[in-house]
Design a protein around this motif. Structure first.
Motif, PDB file in Angstrom:
ATOM      1  N   SER B 183       0.854  -1.184   0.000  1.00 49.04           N
ATOM      2  CA  SER B 183       0.000   0.000   0.000  1.00 49.04           C
ATOM      3  C   SER B 183       0.893   1.239   0.000  1.00 49.04           C
ATOM      4  N   ILE B 184       0.441   2.258  -0.688  1.00 45.65           N
ATOM      5  CA  ILE B 184       1.209   3.506  -0.758  1.00 45.65           C
ATOM      6  C   ILE B 184       0.257   4.675  -0.531  1.00 45.65           C
ATOM      7  N   ALA B 185       0.710   5.620   0.297  1.00 46.05           N
ATOM      8  CA  ALA B 185      -0.068   6.846   0.494  1.00 46.05           C
ATOM      9  C   ALA B 185       0.693   8.011  -0.113  1.00 46.05           C
ATOM     10  N   TRP B 186      -0.011   8.867  -0.807  1.00 46.34           N
ATOM     11  CA  TRP B 186       0.571  10.125  -1.287  1.00 46.34           C
ATOM     12  C   TRP B 186       0.025  11.252  -0.416  1.00 46.34           C
ATOM     13  N   LEU B 187       0.896  12.115   0.051  1.00 49.30           N
ATOM     14  CA  LEU B 187       0.430  13.285   0.797  1.00 49.30           C
ATOM     15  C   LEU B 187       0.636  14.505  -0.096  1.00 49.30           C
ATOM     16  N   GLN B 188      -0.455  15.172  -0.419  1.00 52.46           N
ATOM     17  CA  GLN B 188      -0.410  16.301  -1.354  1.00 52.46           C
ATOM     18  C   GLN B 188       0.011  17.597  -0.671  1.00 52.46           C
ATOM     19  N   CYS B 189       0.353  18.553  -1.512  1.00 52.52           N
ATOM     20  CA  CYS B 189       0.661  19.926  -1.080  1.00 52.52           C
ATOM     21  C   CYS B 189       1.791  19.980  -0.052  1.00 52.52           C
ATOM     22  N   VAL B 190       2.803  19.153  -0.225  1.00 54.08           N
ATOM     23  CA  VAL B 190       3.955  19.244   0.671  1.00 54.08           C
ATOM     24  C   VAL B 190       4.900  20.294   0.075  1.00 54.08           C
ATOM     25  N   GLY B 191       5.066  21.380   0.790  1.00 51.41           N
ATOM     26  CA  GLY B 191       5.901  22.464   0.263  1.00 51.41           C
ATOM     27  C   GLY B 191       5.149  23.374  -0.691  1.00 51.41           C
ATOM     28  N   SER B 192       3.828  23.220  -0.749  1.00 54.54           N
ATOM     29  CA  SER B 192       2.994  24.136  -1.528  1.00 54.54           C
ATOM     30  C   SER B 192       1.804  24.519  -0.668  1.00 54.54           C
ATOM     31  N   ARG B 193       1.143  25.595  -1.003  1.00 50.99           N
ATOM     32  CA  ARG B 193      -0.077  26.048  -0.329  1.00 50.99           C
ATOM     33  C   ARG B 193       0.103  26.044   1.189  1.00 50.99           C
ATOM     34  N   ASP B 194       1.258  26.490   1.614  1.00 47.92           N
ATOM     35  CA  ASP B 194       1.582  26.446   3.036  1.00 47.92           C
ATOM     36  C   ASP B 194       2.385  27.702   3.351  1.00 47.92           C
ATOM     37  N   THR B 195       1.756  28.624   4.096  1.00 50.75           N
ATOM     38  CA  THR B 195       2.487  29.846   4.415  1.00 50.75           C
ATOM     39  C   THR B 195       3.052  29.780   5.825  1.00 50.75           C
ATOM     40  N   ASN B 196       2.835  28.657   6.488  1.00 52.05           N
ATOM     41  CA  ASN B 196       3.321  28.515   7.851  1.00 52.05           C
ATOM     42  C   ASN B 196       4.720  27.910   7.870  1.00 52.05           C
ATOM     43  N   ARG B 197       4.844  26.693   7.352  1.00 51.26           N
ATOM     44  CA  ARG B 197       6.087  25.963   7.518  1.00 51.26           C
ATOM     45  C   ARG B 197       7.105  26.202   6.412  1.00 51.26           C
ATOM     46  N   CYS B 198       6.653  26.575   5.221  1.00 52.93           N
ATOM     47  CA  CYS B 198       7.645  26.733   4.161  1.00 52.93           C
ATOM     48  C   CYS B 198       7.499  28.045   3.414  1.00 52.93           C
ATOM     49  N   GLY B 199       6.418  28.756   3.630  1.00 54.14           N
ATOM     50  CA  GLY B 199       6.278  30.063   2.984  1.00 54.14           C
ATOM     51  C   GLY B 199       5.905  30.003   1.513  1.00 54.14           C
ATOM     52  N   ASN B 200       5.704  28.814   0.962  1.00 56.29           N
ATOM     53  CA  ASN B 200       5.304  28.735  -0.445  1.00 56.29           C
ATOM     54  C   ASN B 200       3.786  28.772  -0.531  1.00 56.29           C
ATOM     55  N   GLY B 201       3.250  29.953  -0.641  1.00 54.04           N
ATOM     56  CA  GLY B 201       1.799  30.100  -0.627  1.00 54.04           C
ATOM     57  C   GLY B 201       1.136  29.653  -1.913  1.00 54.04           C
ATOM     58  N   TYR B 202       1.915  29.459  -2.965  1.00 53.71           N
ATOM     59  CA  TYR B 202       1.327  29.115  -4.263  1.00 53.71           C
ATOM     60  C   TYR B 202       1.034  27.626  -4.360  1.00 53.71           C
ATOM     61  N   CYS B 203       0.225  27.289  -5.363  1.00 51.16           N
ATOM     62  CA  CYS B 203      -0.034  25.882  -5.683  1.00 51.16           C
ATOM     63  C   CYS B 203       0.935  25.500  -6.789  1.00 51.16           C
ATOM     64  N   SER B 204       1.537  24.330  -6.670  1.00 51.08           N
ATOM     65  CA  SER B 204       2.551  23.943  -7.657  1.00 51.08           C
ATOM     66  C   SER B 204       1.954  23.441  -8.965  1.00 51.08           C
ATOM     67  N   SER B 205       0.647  23.308  -9.026  1.00 51.39           N
ATOM     68  CA  SER B 205      -0.082  23.003 -10.266  1.00 51.39           C
ATOM     69  C   SER B 205       0.084  21.598 -10.833  1.00 51.39           C
ATOM     70  N   VAL B 206       1.162  20.924 -10.516  1.00 55.50           N
ATOM     71  CA  VAL B 206       1.427  19.655 -11.200  1.00 55.50           C
ATOM     72  C   VAL B 206       1.274  18.429 -10.313  1.00 55.50           C
ATOM     73  N   CYS B 207       1.305  18.612  -8.998  1.00 48.94           N
ATOM     74  CA  CYS B 207       1.446  17.444  -8.119  1.00 48.94           C
ATOM     75  C   CYS B 207       0.184  16.597  -8.032  1.00 48.94           C
ATOM     76  N   CYS B 208      -1.003  17.201  -8.175  1.00 45.56           N
ATOM     77  CA  CYS B 208      -2.215  16.387  -8.131  1.00 45.56           C
ATOM     78  C   CYS B 208      -2.203  15.408  -9.302  1.00 45.56           C
ATOM     79  N   MET B 209      -1.779  15.932 -10.445  1.00 48.59           N
ATOM     80  CA  MET B 209      -1.775  15.096 -11.635  1.00 48.59           C
ATOM     81  C   MET B 209      -0.655  14.059 -11.575  1.00 48.59           C
ATOM     82  N   TYR B 210       0.520  14.467 -11.117  1.00 50.14           N
ATOM     83  CA  TYR B 210       1.603  13.476 -11.108  1.00 50.14           C
ATOM     84  C   TYR B 210       1.372  12.399 -10.057  1.00 50.14           C
TER      85      TYR B 210
END
Ligand SMILES: Cc1cc2nc3c(=O)[nH]c(=O)nc-3n(C[C@H](O)[C@H](O)[C@H](O)COP(=O)(O)OP(=O)(O)OC[C@H]3O[C@@H](n4cnc5c(N)ncnc54)[C@H](O)[C@@H]3O)c2cc1C
Ligand code: SF4
Ligand code: SF4
Ligand code: SF4
Ligand code: SF4
Lengths: 244, 946
Positions: B183-210
């Motif tokens: 079994s494999i779990a993918w955790l989305q938005c790591v390092g994106s859409r996060d202004t608390n822990r990494c400051g990258n407030g934008y969406c990376s656009s590609v990770c949901c699809m990949y």
């Protein structure tokens, strides 16, 4: 009409609890920014209690459900551990929201046990929530110290000073130990002794527990802090060591 | 997929590749820049290195393989990956122990330990910055366990695990114990859409699809049950045809999409499995155990790119992407320097390739005055006439370093070749593909009067064109060439049986000789190119394409069916960034009208169509009088656009308080929001449903944009947005955050439980379920806005006339999603704007520039060569069964109703041979692959006595 549905819309309500809390907090605690991702609830020890969790609670605040919020006992179950804000992608200050909601409950409707502990602390000079007096504390400390000095010769010259002027550290102490588990005080004494630092208890304002904080009684919390600070200044200590 | 592009770039006459080098500074101005480079040493001369890899096989020093995320090792002499261009090794001096072994084994004498850092200069007219991205490093997010638990990997690490060229050769294993995961779990938005822990407030656009793609591939690779779960906030599959892929993953392949963000990942010390606890939508705690966790890390701009931008004086935005204006997407803050790809903003491959073409377009128009200068043109001598000659075959057997020679007995094969009929010359080479061998082959062709040439080496896929050029360069027709693949199909797979491999090499050479004798010269027809372009559609896409072609001095006819230019954008007011759309189209159409190369035909439609690439003939009906004109042109740019969907749902049309998002835009521009108390918006209206599976891409940002306008005009207006996934991809995530900040409430609903809408007097009642509280909510609104999606303009008529393919939704199809995103399958036809699929104005502009750029590569040629490999019908024996008409994927064979024969236009034939194979009477022959040329190979094989 949907029976029992939450009613929204119409004219904007004047000011909700959330609006008021936002006023107080720096950056409004980011309270509006919630993505409803659930990371907070996934890590919160209080999730599920009373059918509530951090995300739901914040949501009720955001939807202006002030009545339900004030009725809920859930805020009193938060441990203030900050696990939510630690991972929240939006750094939403849920603990502060909860604190400020606690403080809005009439004092007599806050959890009785905690209120009583706060009241007890405010009664005496020691700030002990268990009502321990200056004399009782002095007696227990001296008694336990004597026992150990005798039983463990390597600690024969260990100290547990009270009101030692000019000590480096002012150590506070939860009242539970002197009252119910006096031996539990000793390990820290040993460490401080071995480290060779100069420290002291105060005869007054030594109690470390702060129930006024937990019931969001800011007035009394502030008073307690002042008493503690005064004691530290009186003794001329440089550092206040909080053991809680 | 990337391989053919790499090869093309590597071999292009007019692309000089300067690898292992950094730009140190740029002086001068557009049209004349001097670029200072620092060339770092490779220690292996790429011009000499043949890529045989003997050095790496002997090198005793190992180093961590960074491209495989450290999951395996490589040697100090290395090549990053198998398809690298140039295919030349380099020495990693940090790992090299200086033993000198590689220098000893390299037969090409390419090793040079004394290489030094050099400074060089190049002069260029314009520049394109494409420094790309670096995946976010999640080690700092201690709660996710990356770097602590071996089975927590990043998505780019997992890509390597999936790759055949990766550390486990494509076998899906987890790093800890090399066990196949259950079994494999993918955790989305790591390092994106996060202004608390990494400051990258934008969406990376590609990770949901990949992540979806990775889950699908992992399921394919692991036979048996693999449980795949993707933990997400919103699934952002907004690209063309992406929603269908997402639905396939969810409904057919059983990938689980869980709406939750995991708090902490912990490890089971005994098993190495990972525990994941999360709260479900209803607030219930769940705990699951996975064999592996993949972190869907976002795109970031590497520090090296930031430093480069500083050296070049290029402004960056707050996330370090290159700063650009909404109506000039690929321009940087410095004139003459353009950008594309993720450095411009987060995006996927099709978007990056499109922008790359757009940047090339602008860089090229700057230089269009000097087009044709400073380039290398290949001179081809007159052809030697071989008619009537007996075959004189030359066979060149390759050792390929030791790739072939180490297993196959090459001298024996060469000797054997001598004994075959018509063979008059044989030779063997260390590397037949090297530059010096080409010279040698030419000499031998002339010296021995060879009229057929065979190279027994590797794959025609990669090398045939090059050898054919060698033949041409000494006057021999290129179709007198044949290859025997004795490496990929022989020495590589039979390395354990050298004798059998030698025997097989002989068989392959005999077959090649058999076929070579049947080859005959074929002439490629050259046709002149008409240098005029036709652009269909006068919206933002069509106008930009036309204008760019005009600026590059090509004549353009721009056809617009309405009496006005501007297209759908005439109905829009501002972009989400605040760009004034009306002003933009006013300026743009004025510029188009003023350009003397562009002829604009308004009120005009296509009525007839004929011809082929380079020479199209189109009939149009012009103006109110429907006056017919025939226009000859070399290329077509299709830019017919799209319109807003007219909703049938949620009571649209029943009340003037129910309007679309575009109508709300008008209302806000006019009356404003001051009278509005409560506005409800419903997303995905007419999108992502049974009749239109795809996401319309523009409507989430449109809702957010209008909500922001409302909140800024009147902070007391309450705004509720009922959505399924909020798809404010890329930098638009900032606006989504701003909207929440201003108090806009976002409520998610399920497609199977859509909101209920009732008109109640002068109010609209909207009943839905709040996804967080899981309670019914009734919102009393004075305005309901439907985020109606997009529909392609009615293109049935046009595609009928011009034979253009469209997808299920009616959007026109590109030739290849990633490699040729603005080309249509038919040559000389290009595509841009919303006619291709939903997109924003900014994206439309870069796609239009890309289409213009692709069209220029066609228009700039004086003539084009048609391939000689085309199908021909023997009309005498054809029984007119029409099988070929039904078989051809490009609709080329046609039944001529006058002459009553099947005609295959050689200018249009793609040479795939499908018809030739299907024809029951075998009356279709494909040049270079006719029946005899195939069967003689089989005969030759059998003659060896199998
Ligand atoms: C509902 C909706 C909302 C949008 N909101 C935004 C937004 O907020 N921000 C943003 O950036 N983008 C938005 N867009 C996207 C934006 O409209 C497009 O990116 C852009 O306008 C596309 O330009 P185009 O030239 O490709 O197509 P169009 O603007 O559609 O132009 C195509 C032109 O071709 C003409 N035409 C069609 N068929 C023929 C034919 N057979 N012969 C001759 N002429 C023909 C049409 O009349 C039209 O003038 C929105 C789109 C829609 C549908
Ligand atoms: S973690 Fe933050 S953003 Fe996510 S639901 Fe909790 S408060 Fe909202
Ligand atoms: S601070 Fe309170 S709400 Fe936040 S995680 Fe801890 S217990 Fe839960
Ligand atoms: S929502 Fe955006 S950042 Fe998050 S995983 Fe999807 S594409 Fe990446
Ligand atoms: S509202 Fe539009 S952009 Fe958003 S998810 Fe639905 S179809 Fe896609």
């Amino acid at each position: 009409m949907a029976e029992g549905a939450i009613k929204l819309g119409g004219k904007k309500k004047k000011s909700t609890i959330m609006d008021m809390v936002k006023e107080i907090l720096p950056d409004g605690g980011n309270l509006n920014a919630c993505l409803t991702c659930g990371a907070c609830s996934s890590g919160c020890p209080a999730t599920g209690l009373e059918g509530m969790d951090a995300r739901k609670f914040l949501r009720m605040a955001a939807l202006g459900m002030d009545e339900e919020i004030m009725k809920s006992n859930w805020p009193w179950m938060c441990t203030m551990c900050q696990r939510c804000i630690y991972v929240c992608p939006m750094k939403i200050d849920i603990p502060q929201l909860i604190f400020n909601i606690r403080s809005r409950r009439p004092r007599d409707q806050r959890p009785k046990g905690i209120v009583a502990s706060c009241d007890m602390a405010m009664k005496g000079e020691t700030l002990s929530a268990m009502g321990t007096s200056v004399e009782d504390f002095q007696f227990v400390v001296e008694d336990v110290l004597g026992e150990y000095q005798e039983a463990q010769p390597e600690f024969a010259d260990m100290e547990a000073p009270i009101d030692k002027k000019g000590a480096e550290f002012f150590l506070n102490q939860n009242s539970r130990e002197p009252v119910t588990e006096p031996d539990e005080m000793v390990p820290l004494w040993k460490i401080l002794h071995t480290a060779g630092v100069s420290w002291t208890y105060g005869s007054k304002a030594w109690a470390a527990e702060n129930y006024c904080l937990f019931i969001a009684d800011t007035e009394n919390w502030k008073k307690m802090l002042h008493q503690q600070a005064d004691m530290v200044h009186e003794l001329g200590c440089k550092t206040y060591l909080n053991t809680e | 997929m990337i391989s053919p592009k790499l090869v093309e770039v590597g071999r292009h006459n007019n692309i000089e590749l300067i690898t292992n080098s950094e730009v140190k500074g740029v002086d001068g101005e557009p049209g004349n820049f001097t670029v200072t480079l620092q060339n770092n040493p490779r220690y292996i001369n790429p011009k000499k290195c043949t890529g045989c890899g003997d050095c790496a096989k002997r090198c005793p020093a190992s180093a961590v393989n960074i491209i495989n995320k450290g999951y395996n090792d490589r040697r100090a002499t290395y090549i990053e990956y198998a398809q690298a261009v140039p295919l030349a090794f380099a020495i990693d001096m940090d790992a090299c122990i200086g033993c000198g072994l590689c220098e000893n084994v390299c037969l090409a004498k390419a090793i040079s330990y004394s290489d030094k850092v050099k400074a060089t200069e190049v002069t260029v007219g314009s520049m394109i910055l494409a420094p790309g991205t670096k995946a976010y490093d999640p080690s700092q997010l201690d709660y996710l366990g990356y770097g602590k638990y071996p089975n927590v990997v990043t998505a780019d690490g997992f890509e390597r695990i999936l790759s055949a060229g990766g550390p486990y050769f494509g076998h899906v294993m987890r790093p800890l114990d090399r066990q196949e995961p259950k079994s494999i779990a993918w955790l989305q938005c790591v390092g994106s859409r996060d202004t608390n822990r990494c400051g990258n407030g934008y969406c990376s656009s590609v990770c949901c699809m990949y992540a979806t793609k990775e889950a699908m591939i992992a399921k394919e690779h692991i036979h048996g049950d693999l449980d795949c779960a993707i933990f997400n906030m919103d699934m952002r599959t907004f690209g063309k045809d992406y929603e269908k892929y997402f639905l396939r993953a969810r409904d057919k392949a059983g990938v689980r999409f869980v709406k939750a963000r995991v708090h902490t990942v912990t490890e089971n010390r005994e098993t190495g499995d990972l525990n994941v606890r999360y709260a479900t939508d209803s607030g219930e705690m769940k705990e699951e155990t996975f064999s592996m966790v993949v972190l869907s890390v976002g795109l970031t701009i590497p520090d090296t790119a930031v430093e480069l931008a500083k050296r070049l004086n290029i402004d960056l935005d707050r996330y370090n992407f290159s700063k650009s204006e909404p109506f000039a997407p690929v321009e940087t803050s410095r004139k003459g320097i353009y950008t594309c790809g993720v450095f411009q903003g987060p995006k996927d491959i099709p978007g990056s390739v499109t922008e790359a073409c757009a940047a090339a377009c602008l860089a090229g128009s700057e230089l269009s005055g000097s087009r044709g200068k400073d380039i290398e043109v290949v001179q081809i001598p007159k052809q030697i006439d071989v008619t009537g000659q007996d075959p004189r075959i030359g066979v060149f057997v390759c050792n390929c370093g030791i790739n072939i020679g180490g297993i196959v007995n090459v001298p024996a094969v060469q000797k054997y070749a001598e004994s075959l009929p018509y063979v008059v010359f044989t030779d063997s080479n260390l590397f037949t593909c090297s530059q010096d061998t080409q010279e040698k082959i030419k000499e031998k062709i002339i010296e021995h009067k060879l009229n057929r040439v065979i190279v027994a080496s590797c794959s025609p896929k990669t090398h045939e064109a090059m050898f054919m050029e060698t033949l041409e360069a000494c006057g021999l027709n290129r179709y007198l060439f044949e290859m025997a693949n004795i490496r990929n199909q022989n020495s590589w797979i039979h390395s354990k049986s050298p004798e059998l491999a030698t025997q097989k090499a002989k068989d392959l050479v005999r077959m090649a000789v058999g076929r070579a004798a049947t080859l005959y010269p074929m002439q490629e027809k050259r046709i002149p190119v008409n240098h005029r372009a036709m652009v269909i559609g006068g919206g933002i896409a069509g106008m930009n394409a036309a204008l760019n072609l005009g600026k590059q001095n090509f004549e353009v006819v721009l056809i617009e069916k309405e009496p006005e230019l501007g297209g759908f954008a005439r109905k829009l007011h501002h972009t989400i960034e605040g760009g004034d759309i009306q002003e933009y189209i006013r300026k743009l159409s004025a510029e188009v009208m003023a350009n003397d190369k562009v002829e604009v035909l308004l009120d005009t439609e296509v009525t007839g169509f004929g011809g082929y690439k380079g020479n199209f003939k189109t009939d149009v009906a012009v103006g109110k009088g429907r006056e017919t004109r025939n226009i000859e042109h070399g290329v077509i740019v299709v830019a017919t656009g799209a319109v807003e969907y007219k909703p049938k749902e949620y009571g649209y049309g029943e009340s003037d308080k129910i309007i679309t998002q575009v109508e709300l835009g008008d209302l806000l521009e006019g009356k404003g929001a001051k009278d509005l108390e409560t506005v409800v918006m419903i997303q995905c209206v007419g999108s992502r449903n049974e009749s239109m599976q795809e996401c319309s891409r523009i409507c989430c940002q449109n809702a957010v944009k209008n909500a922001l306008v409302i909140k800024k005009q009147n902070p007391d207006t309450q705004v509720f947005i009922l959505y399924r996934d909020i798809r404010t991809y890329g930098l638009m995530e900032d606006y989504y955050k701003e909207a929440r900040g201003l108090g806009v409430i976002f409520m998610r609903f399920n497609s199977d439980d859509p909101p209920e809408v009732k008109v109640e007097g002068d109010h609209i009642s909207v009943i839905t379920t709040d996804h967080v509280l899981q309670q019914k909510v009734e919102i009393l609104a004075d305005l309901l806005t439907l985020s109606a999606g997009m529909r392609p303009s009615d293109t049935k008529k046009l595609s009928g006339i011009m034979k253009l393919n469209s997808n299920q939704e009616g959007y026109y199809m590109e030739a290849h999603v990633k490699l040729r995103p603005v080309d249509m399958p038919g040559e000389g036809i290009f595509l841009c704007g919303t006619a291709h699929g939903p997109k924003l104005i900014t994206e439309t502009i870069s796609q239009a520039q890309a289409a213009a750029s692709r069209a220029v590569t066609f228009l700039a040629k004086p003539e084009i060569k048609l391939s000689a490999i085309t199908a021909k019908v023997d009309t005498q024996h054809c029984v007119k069964c029409l099988t070929c008409l039904r078989t051809c994927p490009f609709n080329v064979p046609a039944f001529n109703t006058e002459t009553k024969v099947i005609a295959i236009d050689e200018a249009m034939c793609h040479g795939c041979g499908a018809c030739a194979g299907a024809c029951p009477r075998q009356t279709i022959q494909l040049g270079f692959y006719n029946d005899e040329q195939i069967t003689c190979k089989i005969d030759a094989l059998l003659a060896g006595g199998m």
